[in-house]
Design an enzyme around this catalytic site. Structure first.
Site, mmCIF file in Angstrom:
data_model
loop_
_atom_site.group_PDB
_atom_site.id
_atom_site.type_symbol
_atom_site.label_atom_id
_atom_site.label_comp_id
_atom_site.label_asym_id
_atom_site.label_seq_id
_atom_site.Cartn_x
_atom_site.Cartn_y
_atom_site.Cartn_z
ATOM 1 C CG HIS A 26 -1.903 -0.923 1.218
ATOM 2 N ND1 HIS A 26 -0.987 -2.240 1.645
ATOM 3 C CD2 HIS A 26 -3.498 -1.258 0.751
ATOM 4 C CE1 HIS A 26 -2.705 -3.032 1.685
ATOM 5 N NE2 HIS A 26 -3.282 -2.654 1.237
ATOM 6 C CG HIS A 66 -3.668 0.387 4.960
ATOM 7 N ND1 HIS A 66 -4.910 0.452 6.286
ATOM 8 C CD2 HIS A 66 -3.267 1.511 4.023
ATOM 9 C CE1 HIS A 66 -4.810 1.771 5.741
ATOM 10 N NE2 HIS A 66 -4.740 2.244 4.608
ATOM 11 N N PRO A 115 -6.161 -4.951 11.817
ATOM 12 C CG PRO A 115 -6.717 -7.073 12.429
ATOM 13 C CD PRO A 115 -5.364 -5.831 12.035
ATOM 14 C CG HIS A 261 -5.916 1.388 -0.179
ATOM 15 N ND1 HIS A 261 -6.281 2.390 0.561
ATOM 16 C CD2 HIS A 261 -5.993 0.586 -0.133
ATOM 17 C CE1 HIS A 261 -6.509 1.483 2.170
ATOM 18 N NE2 HIS A 261 -6.260 1.140 1.288
ATOM 19 C CD GLU A 412 -20.468 -6.255 25.088
ATOM 20 O OE1 GLU A 412 -21.200 -6.499 25.383
ATOM 21 O OE2 GLU A 412 -20.293 -5.391 24.104
ATOM 22 C CG ASP A 470 -30.868 -13.157 30.592
ATOM 23 O OD1 ASP A 470 -32.129 -12.665 30.632
ATOM 24 O OD2 ASP A 470 -29.832 -12.807 30.924
ATOM 25 C CG HIS A 474 -28.106 -13.061 27.130
ATOM 26 N ND1 HIS A 474 -29.024 -12.528 25.879
ATOM 27 C CD2 HIS A 474 -27.907 -11.782 28.147
ATOM 28 C CE1 HIS A 474 -28.838 -10.954 26.165
ATOM 29 N NE2 HIS A 474 -28.453 -10.805 27.206
ATOM 30 N NE ARG A 521 -28.254 -16.785 36.738
ATOM 31 C CZ ARG A 521 -29.792 -16.351 37.063
ATOM 32 N NH1 ARG A 521 -29.208 -16.900 35.396
ATOM 33 N NH2 ARG A 521 -30.404 -15.028 37.251
#
Length: 666
Positions: A26, A66, A115, A261, A412, A470, A474, A521
């Site tokens: 690139h 990149h 990423p 690019h 998350e 749930d 879940h 749990r």
């Protein structure tokens, strides 16, 4: 006297020549960012090429990975051990110049990027680590931790949702030593981004409570210098510098096009670039005067020596603090660690308490927390459910940076990628919790932790259909199998409190890999073990129960987590029917597979072909242990919304069903 543009052109020349030589890469971003990089690296970045791991160096992260030849050119020119021959090996097998920057491969590369958006998230984690470590160890007159984190992002990084997660939190935390330079060239792979990226980015970051410096000409060194200096003067907010650049700057036919690019410019276009820039040197040739001007060796050595003198004076004034800082940066565990954790395991076995493994995990944290001040915990808005706090947890905030717990909010992916940055920075053992099913949101950051071999601890609770009401949204099914398939990732699914302590010990002592702890749990019954069995847990799998120790079993039941109790109950029924049964608890598949063939044969003798694996999840991975003649009691469908015990029964996780499956093998 050499001009700034001549120095920047050296970066451009090396970048386009290496991409052309590899016939892959690139070139556009390195050509467009060269002026920004020249100002940052020569005017501001504090680093020492002779010691890439100097503790108090500035961190530089290229989030749009990149553009890796930009970074490799900078490292080469400033004096890192990265030769012209290394540049010529760009994107080749086993080279020090891989297609995207990789931590541990190239000296001076702070994190693996590629990423999009994750480099930015790593940098936010590094900035948190810098400020928290400084708040812990600095003393008046002794700012031994005092540096900036710089990160370059592209349009693509800011399109990724991850950039919202971490930038929002960075603003809330007031990470003033985080400086982000946006390569705003308006081009991505599909063309001009104005067709799909029209938001007002400066206003977006102002809404995050960032300081924003807008409309900076990315090819005007004076404007770039002034913007970075203004960013460094910030005391309460991170800064976004919006650098308007031209992708493939200097390429008459390919500048400002997506063609530049991700493809080499071509020999003819490169010749035109050389003419336009006034760069008359052959490929990979840099005049000695330019090398001399770029070299950071002398300045870096002086900067580190000044800091070293400061640290020596600090050590004289605060010897215990200095020793503790060194211990944490060197990843050395306290001398009393081994004995304390061994005592904890024995005590937990003697206590024989029926408890959810998530609660057992919190008990572990309460005992190891005082012993390991480097633990830096957190959760993605699920702290009361995943139980990742302990009695000594103190929240990190803009006003209180010296804590040891981050409330990440519903982020998350952001949490996981920030933990990678914290681990890379050093001085901390980051751990963070969420429900196992939500690893889907964080998956690529977990993969990057494994790729970078970082000690990051992912605490995943509510690990099966046992979480209950749930329902299937879940209830994880395929998640344990997916994580086990990830190279370099260790996964523990403990069956009771004792195995939970052992799992935490393994995660803490694993210095070069991430660990996932899959916790329940619901309450899990304590299992009886002798001393040898307790010691064998650390080997990933062991014989928990045997009906006849003097003869080979006719059947082996293999189970993990909550299903171990089910296997034990089924074994009692089978024993009453005169079957010789062995129950193998396998809390960690990857660790067991690392054991000697002799040990694996001892636990799972090849002669015993009647085998049943029991786990409330996808079945595919278990056939490596039960073979073609064995059976798996698992779950290759989504769950049900019902109380946990009802869901288990409805989906076949009963003693009767396990016994039926086992007897079908006879």
């Amino acid at each position: 006297m050499l001009t700034r543009q001549q120095l920047a052109n050296a970066v451009r020349a090396l970048s386009m020549d290496a991409v052309q030589h590899a016939n892959s890469g690139h070139p556009g971003a390195p050509l467009g960012l060269a002026d920004v990089a020249q100002v940052l690296w020569q005017d501001f970045l504090r680093h020492n090429p002779a010691n890439p791991n100097w503790m108090n160096r500035d961190r530089f992260v290229l989030s749009n990975g990149h553009a890796s030849m930009l970074l490799y050119s900078l490292l080469h020119l400033t004096g890192y051990p990265l030769s012209v021959e290394d540049l010529k090996q760009f994107r080749q097998l086993h080279a020090k110049t891989p297609g995207h920057p990789e931590w541990g491969v190239t000296p001076g590369v702070e994190t693996t990027t590629g990423p999009l958006g994750q480099g930015l998230a790593n940098a936010v984690g590094m900035a948190v680590a810098e400020r928290t470590l400084a708040a812990t160890f600095n003393r008046p007159g002794f700012n031994v931790i005092d540096h900036h984190t710089y990160v370059v992002v592209g349009d693509g990084c800011l399109m990724e949702g991850l950039s919202h997660e971490v930038s929002s939190l960075a603003g809330t935390l007031g990470l003033n030593k985080l400086i982000v330079l946006w390569d705003n060239n308006g081009i991505s792979i599909d063309g001009e981004v104005k067709a799909w990226f029209t938001e007002d980015v400066p206003e977006r970051f102002r809404a995050y409570q960032w300081h924003v410096i807008d409309k900076v000409n990315g090819h005007d060194p004076d404007a770039i210098h002034e913007a970075i200096q203004q960013a460094k003067n910030q005391t309460h907010r991170p800064t976004l510098i919006c650098c308007k650049t031209e992708i493939a700057f200097g390429a008459p036919n390919k500048a400002n096009t997506s063609e530049a690019h991700g493809s080499p410019l071509g020999a003819a276009e490169i010749e035109l670039v050389r003419q336009r820039l006034g760069w008359s040197y052959p490929p990979f040739e840099i005049p000695e005067a330019i090398y001399a001007a770029w070299s950071a060796k002398e300045k870096g050595a002086i900067a580190e020596q000044v800091w070293q003198t400061l640290f020596e004076n600090y050590a004289a004034a605060y010897p215990e603090l200095a020793q503790e800082l060194q211990r944490r940066k060197e990843k050395k565990l306290p001398v009393q660690w081994a004995q304390k954790i061994k005592e904890m395991i024995r005590h937990t076995q003697d206590k024989a308490e029926s408890v959810a493994s998530r609660k057992a995990s919190q008990t572990v944290l309460n005992q190891i927390g005082p012993l390991l001040p480097e633990l830096l915990g957190g959760a993605a808005d699920l702290t009361p459910s995943v139980l990742t706090t302990w009695s000594g947890s103190r929240a990190i905030s803009s006003a209180e940076p010296g804590g040891n717990y981050l409330y990440y909010g519903v982020r998350e992916f952001g949490m996981s990628a920030m933990m990678n940055g914290i681990a890379l920075y050093g001085g901390f053992i980051p751990y963070g919790g969420t429900f196992l099913t939500f690893v889907d949101y964080a998956r690529n950051a977990v993969r990057m932790a494994a790729l970078m071999r970082q000690r990051v601890i992912f605490v995943y609770t509510h690990d099966s259909i046992g979480l209950g009401e749930d329902g299937p949204t879940h209830q994880p099914v395929e998640h344990a199998a997916m994580l086990r398939l990830t190279p370099g990732l260790s996964l523990w699914r403990p069956c009771d409190a004792v195995e939970t302590v052992v799992a935490w010990r393994a995660a803490i002592e694993q210095m070069s890999a991430p660990t996932c702890l899959l916790l329940s749990r619901q309450n899990l019954p304590a299992q009886k073990r002798d001393e040898a069995q307790v010691d064998a847990i650390a080997r990933g799998a062991y014989i928990l129960f045997e009906t006849a120790a003097t003869q080979a079993p006719s059947l082996i039941l293999i189970a993990t987590g909550s299903e171990v109790a089910l296997a034990m109950a089924a074994a009692q029924v089978l024993q009453a029917q005169n079957k010789t049964v062995r129950v193998v608890s396998m809390p960690c598949v990857d660790v067991f597979c690392q054991q000697s063939q002799a040990y694996q044969e001892q636990i799972l003798p090849q002669a015993v072909t009647r085998r049943v694996a029991i786990e409330a999840g996808a079945t595919g991975g278990w056939y490596q242990f039960v073979g073609r003649q064995g059976r798996v009691v698992g779950l290759d469908r989504f769950g049900e919304s019902a109380p946990g015990e009802v869901a288990f029964k409805a989906l076949g996780f009963t003693v009767e069903h396990v016994v039926e499956v086992a007897l079908s093998l006879f």
